[in-house]
Design an enzyme around this catalytic site. Structure first.
Site, PDB file in Angstrom:
ATOM      1  N   LYS A   1       0.805  -1.217   0.000  1.00 37.73           N
ATOM      2  CA  LYS A   1       0.000   0.000   0.000  1.00 37.73           C
ATOM      3  C   LYS A   1       0.845   1.277   0.000  1.00 37.73           C
ATOM      4  O   LYS A   1       0.321   2.364  -0.279  1.00 37.73           O
ATOM      5  CB  LYS A   1      -0.938   0.007   1.205  1.00 37.73           C
ATOM      6  CG  LYS A   1      -1.910  -1.163   1.249  1.00 37.73           C
ATOM      7  CD  LYS A   1      -2.913  -1.117   0.117  1.00 37.73           C
ATOM      8  CE  LYS A   1      -3.996  -2.175   0.283  1.00 37.73           C
ATOM      9  NZ  LYS A   1      -5.025  -2.088  -0.763  1.00 37.73           N
TER      10      LYS A   1
ATOM     11  N   SER B   1      -3.521 -12.118   4.458  1.00 33.32           N
ATOM     12  CA  SER B   1      -3.948 -12.128   3.060  1.00 33.32           C
ATOM     13  C   SER B   1      -2.962 -12.900   2.188  1.00 33.32           C
ATOM     14  O   SER B   1      -3.337 -13.435   1.141  1.00 33.32           O
ATOM     15  CB  SER B   1      -4.114 -10.711   2.534  1.00 33.32           C
ATOM     16  OG  SER B   1      -2.901  -9.988   2.625  1.00 33.32           O
TER      17      SER B   1
END
Length: 453
Positions: A44, A277
Site C-alpha cells: 500500500k 492475506s
C-alpha cells in the site's frame, strides 16, 4: 555516497522470491512478490504516495491539510509516511476487527485513529466508510482519500508493480494471483501485464463473506453473501471502482481458517513472515493447481508483514480459540484441554434451584451434574430450569432433587471421540469424564463442536 533523500524514495523495487516447499507438488514455477520490503511493510505504500502526490497536483490536498482515510491499516501506514515527510495531519478510520498491532503502529507514526464497528452496513453512519466521509466534510482543509474509488490506486500499480514483475521475470510471467480488497493492485498490475502479453492470466483471491467471486461469475451483487469474516485486507461488501472485473479472469475463495494456517506455513516452511492475506493468496494458488503447466511462471503477491498479526495469526491461543490449530483430537480427554484444569462445578440434591441458577450465571455454564452422598445422582441444564420455571415460577425455592434429570453417563479418559459423541443426545446434554487422578470433568456439545476441524 548512495542514499535516499527521505523514506519515500525507498518505496518499490521489492524482490521476487521462489516458493519451494508449499508448492512442491505443482508443475510450475511459483514466485512471490514480497511487498513487506517496502518501508511501510506493505504494497500500500506505492498507491498511498501516488494518491497523495496526485491530490497535491490538482489542489485537493493543500499545504498543512489533513488526510482522512478508512483503512484496514496498511494504506494508513503508507499515508502516514507521506504525511510525515510532506507535513500533513492524518486521521485513520479503522474497523474493530483489525489487529491491535496495526492500530498501535498507526498511532506510533502520528496518525489519529478512529475505530468503527465491523458488523454494520456500508451505508450505516457508524461504518468506517461513512465516518471517513463525515470527518472529511467536517475537518478544515480535509481530504478524503477514498482508496476504493481513487484511480491513482490502480495507476500506481500500473506504473510500478506491473513493470517490476515483467522485468523481473524477463516477460515470462504467465499468471498473476493476488488477494483483492480495494482492487488497485490486481487491476493495475493486471492491466499492465495483459498489455505486454494478452495471454497472461489474472486471478483474484476472495474470502467467504465477500461479494467479488459471485459478482464476477454472475453479475449479481448478492447481499446474502455478505457476512463478517476474520481475514484482513481482502474481500469487500461493496464494489470499489478500482476493481476492474474485465481485467480479472476469475476468482477463488479461501476460508479464514486456511488463510491463517497457510500464513503460518509460509513462515515455518519458506521463512516468509507475512500477513493473513498472503496465506489466502498461496492457498488460492494451490486451489488452482489444475490451471498450471510445467512451463508456467506464476507470480503471487504477498501484501504485508506478519509483524502486524503477532497477537492474532501467530498467537496459539487466538488460533486455538477459533479452531484454526490442527490439534490431534482422538480421545475424550483431548476434548477438554481448554478446561481440564478447572474444577468441576456441581450442585447437591438438597440445594435450592436458585443456587444452581446462580452457579450457572457465575460460571457461564449450561449443564451441572448433581451429587448426593453416594456420588452422581442427576443433572441440571438451563433447558430443564427454563421449562420448570414456565411450569412453576416458584421454582427457585424448590430442592434440586425435585427438578433434576438423569445423571450424565461417565466415560474413561481414553474413550474415543466417536463413543462420546454418541452419548450426547437431545435428552442427554453432557458426558462426565473420569480422569486419571480420580476426579471428574464434563464434556458438552460445545466441546464436541469445537473439536471439528
Amino acid at each position: 555516497m548512495k542514499y535516499a533523500n527521505n523514506i519515500l524514495e525507498t518505496i518499490g523495487n521489492t524482490p521476487l522470491v521462489k516458493i519451494n516447499h508449499i508448492t512442491k507438488d505443482l508443475p510450475c514455477t511459483v514466485l512471490a512478490k514480497v511487498e513487506y520490503f517496502n518501508p511501510g511493510h506493505s504494497c500500500k505504500d506505492r498507491m498511498a504516495l501516488k494518491m497523495v502526490e496526485d491530490a497535491e497536483k490538482d489542489g485537493r490536498l493543500v499545504p498543512g491539510g489533513t488526510i482522512i482515510e478508512g483503512t484496514s491499516g496498511n494504506t494508513g501506514m503508507g499515508l502516514a509516511l507521506a504525511a510525515i515527510i510532506k507535513g500533513y495531519k492524518l486521521i485513520c478510520v479503522i474497523t474493530d476487527k483489525q489487529s491491535k498491532e496495526k492500530m498501535d503502529i498507526l498511532r506510533a507514526v502520528g496518525a489519529k485513529v478512529v475505530v468503527c464497528p465491523t458488523d454494520v452496513e456500508p451505508t450505516d453512519p457508524r461504518s468506517y466508510y461513512s465516518v471517513s466521509k463525515r470527518l472529511a466534510e467536517e475537518t478544515p482543509n480535509g481530504w478524503y482519500v477514498n482508496q476504493y474509488d481513487n484511480p491513482s490506486n490502480a495507476q500506481a500499480n500500473y506504473e510500478q508493480t506491473g513493470p517490476e514483475i515483467w522485468e523481473q521475470t524477463e516477460g515470462k510471467v504467465t499468471h498473476f494471483i493476488v488477494g483483492v480488497g480495494t482492487g488497485g493492485t490486481i487491476s493495475g498490475v493486471g492491466k499492465y501485464l495483459k498489455e505486454q502479453n494478452p495471454n497472461v492470466k489474472v486471478w483474484g483471491v476472495d474470502t467467504y463473506g465477500s461479494v467479488f467471486k459471485k459478482y464476477k461469475e454472475t453479475g449479481i451483487f448478492d447481499e446474502n453473501e455478505v457476512y463478517s469474516y476474520v481475514t484482513e485486507g481482502i474481500g469487500e461488501d461493496i464494489l470499489p471502482e478500482n476493481v476492474n472485473f474485465d481485467t480479472i479472469d476469475g476468482f477463488t475463495k479461501v476460508t479464514d481458517k486456511d488463510a491463517a494456517v497457510y500464513t503460518r506455513r509460509l513462515a515455518l516452511e519458506e521463512g516468509l513472515f507475512v500477513g493473513m492475506s498472503s496465506g489466502s493468496a498461496i492457498k488460492g494458488l494451490l486451489q488452482m493447481k489444475d490451471e498450471f503447466g510445467p512451463d508456467d511462471v506464476v507470480v503471487v503477491l504477498f501484501h504485508d508483514s506478519g509483524s502486524r498479526y503477532v497477537g492474532k495469526i501467530f498467537n496459539d491461543d487466538w488460533m486455538r480459540d477459533r479452531g484454526y490449530l490442527e490439534d490431534d483430537v482422538k480421545t475424550a480427554v483431548d476434548l477438554i484441554q481448554e478446561h481440564v484444569d478447572k474444577p468441576l462445578v456441581i450442585a447437591r440434591t438438597e440445594e435450592l434451584a436458585s443456587h444452581a441458577i446462580d452457579r450457572m450465571r457465575r460460571f457461564k455454564i449450561s449443564q451441572i451434574p448433581v451429587v448426593d452422598i453416594n456420588g452422581f445422582a442427576g443433572s441440571l441444564s438451563d433447558t430443564d430450569l427454563f421449562q420448570a420455571y414456565l411450569d412453576n415460577p416458584a421454582i427457585a425455592e424448590k430442592p434440586i432433587r425435585e427438578i433434576m434429570g438423569a445423571a450424565y453417563p461417565i466415560v474413561k479418559a481414553n474413550a474415543s471421540v466417536e463413543e462420546v459423541s454418541k452419548l450426547i443426545t437431545k435428552d442427554n446434554q453432557a458426558v462426565l469424564i473420569e480422569l486419571e487422578n480420580g476426579k471428574h470433568n464434563i464434556i458438552t456439545k460445545y466441546d464436541i463442536i469445537n473439536s471439528i476441524k
